[in-house]
Write an enzyme that holds these catalytic residues in place. Structure first.
Site, PDB file in Angstrom:
ATOM      1  N   SER A   1       0.788  -1.229   0.000  1.00 23.29           N
ATOM      2  CA  SER A   1       0.000   0.000   0.000  1.00 23.29           C
ATOM      3  C   SER A   1       0.825   1.287   0.000  1.00 23.29           C
ATOM      4  O   SER A   1       0.270   2.374  -0.096  1.00 23.29           O
ATOM      5  CB  SER A   1      -0.978   0.013   1.162  1.00 23.29           C
ATOM      6  OG  SER A   1      -0.281   0.181   2.361  1.00 23.29           O
TER       7      SER A   1
ATOM      8  N   LYS B   1      -6.391   3.420   9.005  1.00 22.65           N
ATOM      9  CA  LYS B   1      -5.374   4.343   8.489  1.00 22.65           C
ATOM     10  C   LYS B   1      -5.853   5.783   8.589  1.00 22.65           C
ATOM     11  O   LYS B   1      -5.131   6.666   9.037  1.00 22.65           O
ATOM     12  CB  LYS B   1      -5.080   4.024   7.019  1.00 22.65           C
ATOM     13  CG  LYS B   1      -4.212   2.808   6.814  1.00 22.65           C
ATOM     14  CD  LYS B   1      -4.061   2.555   5.330  1.00 22.65           C
ATOM     15  CE  LYS B   1      -3.101   1.415   5.088  1.00 22.65           C
ATOM     16  NZ  LYS B   1      -3.060   1.033   3.673  1.00 22.65           N
TER      17      LYS B   1
END
Ligand SMILES: Nc1ncnc2c1ncn2[C@@H]1O[C@H](COP(=O)(O)OP(=O)(O)OP(=O)(O)O)[C@@H](O)[C@H]1O
Length: 941
Positions: free
Chosen positions: A817, A860
């Site tokens: 990511s 996140k």
């Protein structure tokens, strides 16, 4: 001396066969019949389990010992030779069961350790329960245990006792005779082994033993030489000093008896002639007979008390193998017969299934044929009792609510409340947040209710109401099996409990973690020693109803092993398969069990280890980790009030503001759930409770962050914060650490002296993230001309090597990511344009420059928001996760840009500065051309 009010106030009685006496601090091995021992232990277990108090022991941690780990206690009362049936002495000793030794035949030895004196206050009626055998007496006792801080410094009385004890020991071991020159070998024969003498002498020399305890030990160890009555009387001496004095006198008398015994044994003419000698001989015979009786507890032998006449000395002769007197044998047989008929009655009333009834009748017949001593009896009895305890066709409706362990809810019952409304109310009251899960559960219940009414409507009406005394035939419907998947401590178990509360059904939890043996699920065949039903059947037995809510905890930890122990996950398949579980076969129960009405809810921490067929039978519901705000709210509403209550404070006596709770959550926990948070809060509340108890006038109810640091120590975790100023070559990524913790991640790059234009990296990068970095580097190289990094298309890419570093080098990092953030860092490095440190980027890149979606969006984003990020660049395909999972409060304060390509990401991350830079690098015309080639979509952002 303190008298400890017997915590084990109700306790079964063990009558010690004459001449045994148990003293505190001593260990005694008592020969008993096996069946009697088992009944006794069963009774002790029952009393222990039904007692809410701790055991009468001085261990300070007794109160916190789980009930099942507490020792079994018995009131050991000495039984005289002439005591009549039912006569209960006033004093005894509480004995802790240490060991049970099986001996050949039907005898056992129960090894007990004396805990404290017990005064028998009253014989109490045993609670009417089948578990308690009728022939065991239960008494209420008051326990007396010596104060642990009793004096140990020697005084005159104590040293006299030590001297007398030593003297008696010398006589018993024959040392006195050996020293004085024995007059006969028999007189010098040791009655106690020399090793015992050595050990006991060292006890007598020890200066760290309290006097009272020493008196007990002396009496217990040397009591064989003393009169039984004296030893029993010794048990009533609760006052240590008085006990020391009396012990000395009793031991002195013991010395006389032992000397006389030796003289008699050596047939030495002595002063003990006439009636004295006769009394001693009688006492000796009695003692010998009693010892024989102790070995064969069913034997009763007495000697004639009348002295000086010609009547026989022994009243009941012993010849040949001792046999129990006929009336006792009968009594025993009667008892056994009673037990069997009681069991038959229970089976009759138990409403067993047809198969179960047939098998139970067969077993009952076998039981009747077995002799009372047969080992197999207890196995059959256990089996039949288990059969009776299974719910078979019974449902919750067949029981009054107080007979079932229906989980208590915080909320009160509201009359005529619909199931769905009640579920919503109870779920909301017990749990904060978890909206998605609650919604799913309520939907689930709604469907369940609809299906039920549908099936009820389809069922033929019962013919003429009053003819059927039993409850109407239960409705069958197949409910899907929910599998709650999420990190530990996120409330999966507790929400399943609330679901049971909403349904008003019993809740049982079956923990599958670490189960490797199929037999644990399916039970052991009865041919095994100690065979038991499996977890599922046992869960059903505990629930008492066939429509309970059964939580299958940690299905992901269920071993799918094979080989000798079978495959437990295959057994679970059968349990969860609606097609098969109507007739589940437990190896122990042997009769098919209907599991189709059980409402199964399973939990797991991850789906990776669950076998595909098992997964296929369930409906997965994700339970996400909590954000810090949610943790604070859970702590405020549930965890803090619970801990304050549990630590004995009132709610108004302790307060913690939200910022303090947040301080605890961020600095002392790193978890997705709230379990550690609850523990930390418990630590704080406990420390405050101690302060409160000190009552020094300085107690402040408000807890501050400084208090937290004082109590919990310096913060354990620190969170990353964005840099104050942007630096070329540095970007901010988003990281998800797996256990619900998300946050920001600095990505640093630097140009090294010319080499081969290679990428080196440090910071514990895993394989996948390294590949992402290579991919990002390749993308930058392939767009070098358009980005303005090279003057001409032909010009080679700068040969400098690049160093990539992700700080916190000790923490391993992996995952794809960071691809977009890495690309941005490299572009920033080559073009010398700094990125705004308050912009965080996540997304995976492909070689063609597409941005792929990533996981952990909620964690996140929430982590980034907490760290002070103001703008996030996310893959377009993650928009749905962002909208669905990220709390609105966070979304309101963040600008989120969704991108599909790397170029869009660059535009979003750099803004106009990148465009300006490229357009001015090689003159405005050339810059314009390059921007056109690049198609940097700044205007759209
Ligand atoms: N949303 C919530 N509201 C109130 N209390 C909660 C919430 N989530 C968790 N808790 C509390 O946290 C504790 C741990 O929860 P629980 O045992 O249900 O976790 P779990 O998800 O089953 O964990 P595991 O996977 O380790 O079994 C419980 O005391 C529970 O009441």
């Amino acid at each position: 001396m303190t008298d400890t009010d017997g915590a084990y106030s109700r306790i079964p009685v063990l009558e010690l066969p004459y001449p045994l006496v148990l003293h505190p601090g001593l260990v005694l091995s008592v020969p008993l019949k096996q069946q009697y021992t088992l009944s006794l232990l069963k009774a002790a277990m029952h009393e222990r389990n039904s007692s809410s108090q701790g055991a009468p022991q001085s261990d300070s941690d007794a109160a916190v010992t789980p009930v099942a780990n507490r020792p079994l206690m018995l009131a050991c009362v000495p039984r005289g030779v002439n005591s009549s049936e039912g006569e209960m002495p006033e004093w005894g000793c509480v004995g802790r069961v240490i060991r049970l030794v099986n001996q050949p035949g039907s005898d056992t030895r129960l090894v007990l350790s004396g805990v404290g004196r017990a005064r028998i206050e009253a014989l109490v009626e045993p609670q009417p329960t089948r578990a308690l055998p009728a022939h065991i007496n239960i008494v209420r006792i008051k326990t007396y245990i010596d104060n642990a801080s009793a004096p140990i410094a020697d005084n005159a009385a104590a040293s006299e006792m030590r001297t007398v004890a030593r003297q008696l020991l010398d006589i018993l071991t024959g040392e006195e005779y050996q020293a004085n020159g024995a007059r006969s070998a028999v007189a010098a024969l040791p009655l106690l082994p020399p090793s015992f003498s050595r050990r006991f002498k060292s006890v007598l020399r020890a200066k760290d033993v309290a006097h009272g305890a020493l008196a007990d030990v002396a009496m217990g160890a040397l009591g064989g030489a003393c009169a039984w009555e004296d030893r029993v009387m010794h048990l009533s001496l609760t006052e240590p000093n008085a006990r020391v004095t009396v012990t000395t006198r009793v031991l002195e008398r013991g010395i006389q008896r032992a000397r006389a015994m030796r003289e008699v044994a050596a047939a030495v003419p002595s002063s003990m002639q006439g009636p004295n000698a006769e009394a001693l001989i009688r006492a000796q015979i009695q003692s010998l007979l009693a010892q024989v009786a102790a070995i064969h507890p069913t034997m009763r032998v007495m000697i004639n008390e009348q002295r000086g006449d010609s009547s026989p000395l022994v009243r009941r002769t012993i010849s040949g193998p001792p046999a129990p007197p006929p009336n006792e044998q009968e009594a025993e047989n009667d008892e056994d017969a009673d037990e069997v008929s009681e069991l038959a009655e229970r089976i009759e009333k138990a409403d067993l299934s047809e198969d179960a009834r047939r098998i139970s009748q067969r077993e009952l017949k076998r039981l009747r044929r077995l002799p009372p001593q047969a080992m197999e009896r207890s196995v059959i009895i256990h089996y039949l009792e288990t059969l009776c305890e299974m719910p078979w066709g019974k449902t919750t409706a067949d029981f009054p609510p107080n007979e079932l362990s229906i989980p208590e809810s915080l909320a009160a019952d509201i009359p005529n409340e619909e199931l769905v409304a009640r579920a919503q109310r109870i779920l909301d009251a017990d749990h904060y947040g978890l909206e998605k899960l609650k919604r799913r559960l309520v939907e689930y219940l709604a469907v369940l209710q609809l299906r039920r009414s549908q099936v009820e409507a389809e069922q033929p009406k019962s013919d003429g109401g009053e003819s059927s005394a039993r409850s109407p035939a239960p409705v069958r419907y197949r409910a899907p099996i929910l599998l709650l998947v999420g990190p530990p401590g996120t409330g999966k178990t507790s929400i399943a409990r609330s679901l049971a509360a909403a349904l008003r059904r019993p809740f049982v939890r079956v923990s599958l973690g670490g189960v490797r043996d199929e037999a644990e699920i399916r039970g052991h065949r009865r041919t095994y020693v100690g065979a038991m039903p499996g977890m599922i059947a046992d869960g059903l037995r505990r629930a008492k109803t066939s429509d309970c809510v059964m939580l299958l905890d940690e299905v992901d930890k269920l071993s799918s092993g094979s080989g000798v122990h079978g495959d437990p996950s295959a057994a679970m398949l059968e349990v969860l398969d609606p097609e098969q579980n109507g007739a589940f076969k437990d190896h122990y129960i042997q009769v098919p069990i209907d599991l189709s009405r059980v409402l199964f809810v399973a939990t797991a921490n991850s789906l990776d280890t669950i076998s595909a067929p098992l997964l296929d039978r369930t409906e997965v519901v994700d339970v996400a980790g909590y954000t810090y705000d949610e943790k604070v709210a859970i702590a405020r509403r549930h965890l803090l009030p619970k801990q304050v209550r549990e630590q004995g404070l009132k709610q108004e006596e302790l307060s913690m503001a939200d910022d303090v709770l947040l301080f605890v959550a961020t600095n002392y926990t790193r978890e997705a759930g709230v379990r550690t948070m609850e523990r930390r809060i418990a630590d704080i509340v406990r420390a405050k409770a101690v302060e409160y108890a000190a009552r020094d006038g300085k107690y402040v109810s408000r807890v501050t962050s400084a208090d937290v640091e004082r109590i919990l120590g310096p913060p354990m975790y620190e969170s990353e914060v964005p840099d104050a100023q942007g630096v070329p070559g540095v970007s901010t990524g988003l990281a998800y650490q797996g256990s619900g913790i998300g946050g920001i991640l600095h990505i640093e790059t630097a140009l090294l002296p010319p080499g081969n234009a290679e990428l080196r990296h440090t910071g514990s990068l895993g394989e996948v993230i390294s590949e992402s970095a290579e991919l990002a580097f390749a993308w930058v190289k392939s767009h070098a001309f358009a980005l303005g990094i090279t003057h001409t298309r032909e010009e080679p890419f700068p040969q400098n090597d690049v160093h990539l570093h992700l700080p916190m080098g000790a923490v391993p990092k992996d995952g794809p990511s960071a691809g977009v953030a890495l690309t941005c860092a490299l572009v920033s490095l080559y073009l010398g344009v700094p990125l705004d440190p308050h912009v965080a980027i996540t997304g995976e890149v492909t070689l063609r420059g597409h941005v792929s979606p990533v996981g952990g969006i909620k964690e996140k984003i929430v982590g980034a928001h907490r760290a002070g990020i103001t703008k996030v660049v996310l893959p377009a395909r993650n928009k749905k996760d962002y909208d669905a999972d990220v709390p609105e409060s966070v979304r309101k304060e963040l600008k989120a840009v969704f991108v599909s390509t790397v170029l869009e990401a660059l535009g979003a991350a750099f803004g106009v500065e990148l465009e300006e830079r490229i357009s001015t690098l090689h003159g405005s015309l050339e810059g314009h051309r390059r921007l056109q080639e690049l198609e940097l979509p700044i205007s759209r952002l």
